[in-house]
Design a protein around this motif. Sequence first.
Motif, PDB file in Angstrom:
ATOM      1  N   TRP A   1      12.160  -9.913   1.584  1.00 26.55           N
ATOM      2  CA  TRP A   1      10.717 -10.064   1.366  1.00 26.55           C
ATOM      3  C   TRP A   1       9.925  -8.855   1.861  1.00 26.55           C
ATOM      4  N   PRO A   2      10.235  -8.290   3.037  1.00 24.77           N
ATOM      5  CA  PRO A   2       9.543  -7.052   3.407  1.00 24.77           C
ATOM      6  C   PRO A   2       9.849  -5.901   2.433  1.00 24.77           C
ATOM      7  N   LEU A   3      11.070  -5.890   1.876  1.00 21.92           N
ATOM      8  CA  LEU A   3      11.408  -4.869   0.881  1.00 21.92           C
ATOM      9  C   LEU A   3      10.549  -5.044  -0.373  1.00 21.92           C
ATOM     10  N   TYR A   4      10.417  -6.275  -0.848  1.00 23.67           N
ATOM     11  CA  TYR A   4       9.530  -6.560  -1.979  1.00 23.67           C
ATOM     12  C   TYR A   4       8.115  -6.091  -1.678  1.00 23.67           C
ATOM     13  N   THR A   5       7.634  -6.431  -0.480  1.00 26.66           N
ATOM     14  CA  THR A   5       6.277  -6.057  -0.095  1.00 26.66           C
ATOM     15  C   THR A   5       6.105  -4.542  -0.126  1.00 26.66           C
ATOM     16  N   ALA A   6       7.080  -3.809   0.376  1.00 24.42           N
ATOM     17  CA  ALA A   6       6.994  -2.352   0.393  1.00 24.42           C
ATOM     18  C   ALA A   6       7.049  -1.775  -1.021  1.00 24.42           C
ATOM     19  N   VAL A   7       7.986  -2.258  -1.839  1.00 22.50           N
ATOM     20  CA  VAL A   7       8.131  -1.721  -3.200  1.00 22.50           C
ATOM     21  C   VAL A   7       6.875  -1.983  -4.016  1.00 22.50           C
ATOM     22  N   PHE A   8       6.390  -3.224  -3.996  1.00 19.98           N
ATOM     23  CA  PHE A   8       5.224  -3.545  -4.813  1.00 19.98           C
ATOM     24  C   PHE A   8       3.925  -3.066  -4.175  1.00 19.98           C
ATOM     25  N   GLY A   9       3.922  -2.892  -2.867  1.00 19.71           N
ATOM     26  CA  GLY A   9       2.785  -2.234  -2.227  1.00 19.71           C
ATOM     27  C   GLY A   9       2.686  -0.790  -2.688  1.00 19.71           C
ATOM     28  N   GLY A  10       3.844  -0.112  -2.772  1.00 23.82           N
ATOM     29  CA  GLY A  10       3.870   1.254  -3.312  1.00 23.82           C
ATOM     30  C   GLY A  10       3.431   1.290  -4.763  1.00 23.82           C
ATOM     31  N   ALA A  11       3.880   0.295  -5.553  1.00 25.12           N
ATOM     32  CA  ALA A  11       3.463   0.225  -6.964  1.00 25.12           C
ATOM     33  C   ALA A  11       1.960  -0.008  -7.064  1.00 25.12           C
ATOM     34  N   ALA A  12       1.399  -0.807  -6.151  1.00 24.59           N
ATOM     35  CA  ALA A  12      -0.046  -1.046  -6.152  1.00 24.59           C
ATOM     36  C   ALA A  12      -0.807   0.242  -5.829  1.00 24.59           C
ATOM     37  N   LEU A  13      -0.311   0.994  -4.870  1.00 28.89           N
ATOM     38  CA  LEU A  13      -0.970   2.274  -4.543  1.00 28.89           C
ATOM     39  C   LEU A  13      -0.893   3.249  -5.712  1.00 28.89           C
ATOM     40  N   ARG A  14       0.246   3.276  -6.379  1.00 23.61           N
ATOM     41  CA  ARG A  14       0.395   4.146  -7.554  1.00 23.61           C
ATOM     42  C   ARG A  14      -0.567   3.726  -8.655  1.00 23.61           C
ATOM     43  N   ALA A  15      -0.700   2.409  -8.874  1.00 28.24           N
ATOM     44  CA  ALA A  15      -1.618   1.899  -9.898  1.00 28.24           C
ATOM     45  C   ALA A  15      -3.066   2.211  -9.522  1.00 28.24           C
ATOM     46  N   LEU A  16      -3.388   2.103  -8.238  1.00 25.77           N
ATOM     47  CA  LEU A  16      -4.737   2.434  -7.791  1.00 25.77           C
ATOM     48  C   LEU A  16      -5.038   3.906  -8.055  1.00 25.77           C
ATOM     49  N   TRP A  17      -4.080   4.762  -7.781  1.00 22.90           N
ATOM     50  CA  TRP A  17      -4.253   6.196  -8.025  1.00 22.90           C
ATOM     51  C   TRP A  17      -4.403   6.465  -9.529  1.00 22.90           C
ATOM     52  N   ALA A  18      -3.582   5.811 -10.346  1.00 21.74           N
ATOM     53  CA  ALA A  18      -3.629   6.015 -11.802  1.00 21.74           C
ATOM     54  C   ALA A  18      -4.889   5.413 -12.416  1.00 21.74           C
TER      55      ALA A  18
ATOM     56  N   HIS B   1      -2.289  -3.358 -13.675  1.00 22.69           N
ATOM     57  CA  HIS B   1      -1.058  -3.106 -12.922  1.00 22.69           C
ATOM     58  C   HIS B   1      -1.311  -3.283 -11.428  1.00 22.69           C
ATOM     59  N   LEU B   2      -2.482  -2.880 -10.977  1.00 28.09           N
ATOM     60  CA  LEU B   2      -2.849  -3.045  -9.569  1.00 28.09           C
ATOM     61  C   LEU B   2      -2.901  -4.533  -9.197  1.00 28.09           C
ATOM     62  N   VAL B   3      -3.527  -5.348 -10.045  1.00 28.35           N
ATOM     63  CA  VAL B   3      -3.597  -6.787  -9.775  1.00 28.35           C
ATOM     64  C   VAL B   3      -2.198  -7.401  -9.805  1.00 28.35           C
ATOM     65  N   GLY B   4      -1.381  -6.995 -10.779  1.00 26.89           N
ATOM     66  CA  GLY B   4      -0.014  -7.518 -10.878  1.00 26.89           C
ATOM     67  C   GLY B   4       0.830  -7.168  -9.669  1.00 26.89           C
ATOM     68  N   ALA B   5       0.762  -5.917  -9.234  1.00 32.65           N
ATOM     69  CA  ALA B   5       1.523  -5.503  -8.053  1.00 32.65           C
ATOM     70  C   ALA B   5       0.988  -6.206  -6.807  1.00 32.65           C
ATOM     71  N   GLY B   6      -0.328  -6.355  -6.727  1.00 29.94           N
ATOM     72  CA  GLY B   6      -0.912  -7.085  -5.601  1.00 29.94           C
ATOM     73  C   GLY B   6      -0.463  -8.545  -5.578  1.00 29.94           C
ATOM     74  N   ALA B   7      -0.357  -9.159  -6.759  1.00 27.19           N
ATOM     75  CA  ALA B   7       0.131 -10.540  -6.842  1.00 27.19           C
ATOM     76  C   ALA B   7       1.581 -10.628  -6.374  1.00 27.19           C
ATOM     77  N   MET B   8       2.375  -9.629  -6.713  1.00 21.29           N
ATOM     78  CA  MET B   8       3.776  -9.624  -6.261  1.00 21.29           C
ATOM     79  C   MET B   8       3.850  -9.481  -4.743  1.00 21.29           C
ATOM     80  N   VAL B   9       3.008  -8.626  -4.166  1.00 22.13           N
ATOM     81  CA  VAL B   9       2.967  -8.480  -2.713  1.00 22.13           C
ATOM     82  C   VAL B   9       2.564  -9.809  -2.083  1.00 22.13           C
ATOM     83  N   TYR B  10       1.541 -10.436  -2.637  1.00 21.67           N
ATOM     84  CA  TYR B  10       1.067 -11.723  -2.126  1.00 21.67           C
ATOM     85  C   TYR B  10       2.178 -12.771  -2.173  1.00 21.67           C
TER      86      TYR B  10
END
Length: 176
Positions: free
Chosen positions: A64-81, A91-100
């Motif tokens: 679960w912490p691995l999921y949080t890190a991977v999708f947290g990184g994806a959320a940051l990438r989506a925020l940048w894009a 994509h940001l909302v989707g990655a945030g939902a996965m982190v949640y």
Amino acid sequence: MHGPASSGWLLVALCAATGAYCLLRMRSSVEEQRRAAGGEALMGFGMAAMAVPAAVFTPPPWAWPLYTAVFGGAALRALWAARTSTHHLHHLVGAGAMVYMAVVMAASPGHHGGAGVPVVTGALLLYFAGYVLLSGVRLIPVTAGGGTVGWGDRPELARACRLSMGIAMVAMLLTL
């Protein structure tokens, strides 16, 4: 994922097939499509792994912490894009939902339903239900501009892919 095993396996199959098609879309000649397809493939495979029924496989505590890190990184990438394209906000909302969902699953392993924060879960459910309805409307036939189109460049298949991931997200959020 909590809930009946049969629906969990259907979600695994749907999300894995969607992730596989998104990998195929990464062969597109259009750079923006390749980038979006990569993020969607990550989301599809991540959702497939998360949807495996809890009765069959309980992820180790470090997952679960691995999921949080991977999708947290994806959320940051989506925020940048999102600076250049508003499509990345989804994509940001989707990655945030996965982190949640990963945080909720880490905090309540083995609990069935009611483990998430109702306001957050409700807001995500509303967003994804609206997204599913809008995506369904967008599936109205798209006319291609003549010639043959490769599998990675078929807009109707990309939209169907996004629709199926939205439906899967609604189903997964309902089980929290």
